[in-house]
Motif scaffolding. Structure first.
Motif, PDB file in Angstrom:
ATOM      1  N   HIS A 102      98.481  23.426  -3.741  1.00 53.54           N
ATOM      2  CA  HIS A 102      98.144  24.219  -4.917  1.00 53.54           C
ATOM      3  C   HIS A 102      96.643  24.459  -4.898  1.00 53.54           C
ATOM      4  O   HIS A 102      95.952  24.047  -3.948  1.00 53.54           O
ATOM      5  CB  HIS A 102      98.609  23.515  -6.212  1.00 53.54           C
ATOM      6  CG  HIS A 102      98.121  22.109  -6.335  1.00 53.54           C
ATOM      7  ND1 HIS A 102      96.881  21.786  -6.821  1.00 53.54           N
ATOM      8  CD2 HIS A 102      98.702  20.933  -5.990  1.00 53.54           C
ATOM      9  CE1 HIS A 102      96.719  20.477  -6.792  1.00 53.54           C
ATOM     10  NE2 HIS A 102      97.809  19.938  -6.291  1.00 53.54           N
ATOM     11  N   GLU A 103      96.131  25.126  -5.911  1.00 51.15           N
ATOM     12  CA  GLU A 103      94.714  25.523  -5.894  1.00 51.15           C
ATOM     13  C   GLU A 103      93.743  24.340  -5.859  1.00 51.15           C
ATOM     14  O   GLU A 103      92.608  24.484  -5.405  1.00 51.15           O
ATOM     15  CB  GLU A 103      94.378  26.448  -7.075  1.00 51.15           C
ATOM     16  CG  GLU A 103      94.614  25.874  -8.451  1.00 51.15           C
ATOM     17  CD  GLU A 103      96.064  25.975  -8.910  1.00 51.15           C
ATOM     18  OE1 GLU A 103      96.396  25.296  -9.898  1.00 51.15           O
ATOM     19  OE2 GLU A 103      96.870  26.678  -8.294  1.00 51.15           O
ATOM     20  N   ASP A 104      94.147  23.154  -6.289  1.00 51.80           N
ATOM     21  CA  ASP A 104      93.262  21.992  -6.294  1.00 51.80           C
ATOM     22  C   ASP A 104      93.495  21.032  -5.123  1.00 51.80           C
ATOM     23  O   ASP A 104      92.907  19.957  -5.082  1.00 51.80           O
ATOM     24  CB  ASP A 104      93.426  21.207  -7.602  1.00 51.80           C
ATOM     25  CG  ASP A 104      92.966  22.015  -8.804  1.00 51.80           C
ATOM     26  OD1 ASP A 104      92.041  22.834  -8.655  1.00 51.80           O
ATOM     27  OD2 ASP A 104      93.552  21.827  -9.892  1.00 51.80           O
ATOM     28  N   THR A 105      94.341  21.418  -4.177  1.00 55.75           N
ATOM     29  CA  THR A 105      94.623  20.548  -3.037  1.00 55.75           C
ATOM     30  C   THR A 105      93.363  20.394  -2.196  1.00 55.75           C
ATOM     31  O   THR A 105      92.623  21.371  -1.979  1.00 55.75           O
ATOM     32  CB  THR A 105      95.766  21.130  -2.176  1.00 55.75           C
ATOM     33  OG1 THR A 105      96.920  21.247  -2.998  1.00 55.75           O
ATOM     34  CG2 THR A 105      96.077  20.244  -0.989  1.00 55.75           C
ATOM     35  N   ASP A 106      93.128  19.188  -1.704  1.00 50.25           N
ATOM     36  CA  ASP A 106      91.908  18.930  -0.944  1.00 50.25           C
ATOM     37  C   ASP A 106      91.893  19.737   0.363  1.00 50.25           C
ATOM     38  O   ASP A 106      92.922  20.080   0.936  1.00 50.25           O
ATOM     39  CB  ASP A 106      91.753  17.430  -0.653  1.00 50.25           C
ATOM     40  CG  ASP A 106      92.822  16.905   0.276  1.00 50.25           C
ATOM     41  OD1 ASP A 106      92.579  16.868   1.490  1.00 50.25           O
ATOM     42  OD2 ASP A 106      93.908  16.553  -0.230  1.00 50.25           O
ATOM     43  N   PHE A 107      90.696  20.054   0.809  1.00 49.36           N
ATOM     44  CA  PHE A 107      90.461  20.903   1.976  1.00 49.36           C
ATOM     45  C   PHE A 107      91.164  20.377   3.232  1.00 49.36           C
ATOM     46  O   PHE A 107      91.796  21.147   3.961  1.00 49.36           O
ATOM     47  CB  PHE A 107      88.950  20.991   2.227  1.00 49.36           C
ATOM     48  CG  PHE A 107      88.584  21.791   3.437  1.00 49.36           C
ATOM     49  CD1 PHE A 107      88.544  23.180   3.390  1.00 49.36           C
ATOM     50  CD2 PHE A 107      88.272  21.154   4.636  1.00 49.36           C
ATOM     51  CE1 PHE A 107      88.209  23.916   4.515  1.00 49.36           C
ATOM     52  CE2 PHE A 107      87.941  21.890   5.757  1.00 49.36           C
ATOM     53  CZ  PHE A 107      87.905  23.270   5.709  1.00 49.36           C
ATOM     54  N   ASP A 108      91.079  19.084   3.488  1.00 50.83           N
ATOM     55  CA  ASP A 108      91.666  18.516   4.703  1.00 50.83           C
ATOM     56  C   ASP A 108      93.179  18.707   4.760  1.00 50.83           C
ATOM     57  O   ASP A 108      93.730  19.016   5.818  1.00 50.83           O
ATOM     58  CB  ASP A 108      91.331  17.024   4.824  1.00 50.83           C
ATOM     59  CG  ASP A 108      89.859  16.784   5.120  1.00 50.83           C
ATOM     60  OD1 ASP A 108      89.186  17.711   5.609  1.00 50.83           O
ATOM     61  OD2 ASP A 108      89.390  15.655   4.865  1.00 50.83           O
ATOM     62  N   THR A 109      93.848  18.540   3.642  1.00 48.61           N
ATOM     63  CA  THR A 109      95.307  18.721   3.613  1.00 48.61           C
ATOM     64  C   THR A 109      95.673  20.174   3.899  1.00 48.61           C
ATOM     65  O   THR A 109      96.551  20.452   4.719  1.00 48.61           O
ATOM     66  CB  THR A 109      95.881  18.283   2.250  1.00 48.61           C
ATOM     67  OG1 THR A 109      95.568  16.908   2.043  1.00 48.61           O
ATOM     68  CG2 THR A 109      97.385  18.496   2.188  1.00 48.61           C
ATOM     69  N   VAL A 110      94.993  21.098   3.237  1.00 50.60           N
ATOM     70  CA  VAL A 110      95.264  22.527   3.447  1.00 50.60           C
ATOM     71  C   VAL A 110      95.006  22.894   4.902  1.00 50.60           C
ATOM     72  O   VAL A 110      95.823  23.580   5.538  1.00 50.60           O
ATOM     73  CB  VAL A 110      94.415  23.390   2.498  1.00 50.60           C
ATOM     74  CG1 VAL A 110      94.561  24.874   2.826  1.00 50.60           C
ATOM     75  CG2 VAL A 110      94.794  23.119   1.051  1.00 50.60           C
TER      76      VAL A 110
END
Length: 183
Positions: free
Chosen positions: A23-31
């Motif tokens: 979602h929009e607040d997911t951390d950068f590393d996961t995305v």
């Protein structure tokens, strides 16, 4: 089909899985991890005119198949591809719960001729991403997935979508995933 009275109550695994949906607040590393997986998949598949079907499974339950399926569908749709996420875990469906949509019309209902595909697909659950839930729990999941109706359904979906991401049960528990992978 009867629903359990506690059908709205999430298990710990389902709750944990929902928290891991991009979602929009997911951390950068996961995305970025999911984008990297998406890119590796794209480079490993031959270019074709027809949509590509990607089957997600693992060996055991609760290893993150549904979470991975949803997140891959999201990352493919974010690049502008037309994506269908299809829940073929007909015994223990979770996609509908993770995404907060109804499951009453889905794969099983289409395969059995109880509803038409256009009425079963949830459109634009995310931008460029449609979802086909599992539908009602059948007494014969492996037979439904191994039948000619399932093959016809997948072939029809390939004409409409760039990617069809298929969430399946674990290989160590049932034969369903192996049947879907053959098609």
């Amino acid at each position: 089909m009867r629903r359990r009275k506690d059908a709205h109550i999430l298990t710990k695994a389902e709750h944990d899985g929902m928290k891991r949906i991009i979602h929009e607040d997911t951390d950068f590393d996961t995305v970025e991890t999911y984008k990297s997986i998406r890119t590796n998949i794209m480079f490993s598949m031959p270019k074709t005119e027809r949509g590509k079907v990607i089957v997600i499974t693992s060996s055991m339950p609760n290893e993150g198949k549904t979470t991975a399926s949803i997140n891959l569908a999201i990352t493919f749709s974010q690049m502008g591809a037309k994506v269908l996420l299809m829940d073929c875990d007909l015994r223990k469906a979770r996609v509908h719960r993770y995404l907060g949509i109804e499951r009453d019309k889905g794969v099983t209902n289409v395969l059995c001729g109880f509803t038409e595909i256009d009425k079963a697909v949830h459109k634009n659950v995310r931008e460029n991403m449609d979802v086909l839930t599992a539908g009602d729990i059948p007494p014969n999941p492996a037979e439904l997935l191994g039948g000619k109706n399932f093959r016809s359904l997948l072939n029809a979906l390939r004409k409409v979508y760039d990617y069809v991401i298929v969430d399946t049960p674990p290989l160590g528990s049932v034969i369903d995933s192996a049947i879907v992978a053959e098609i």
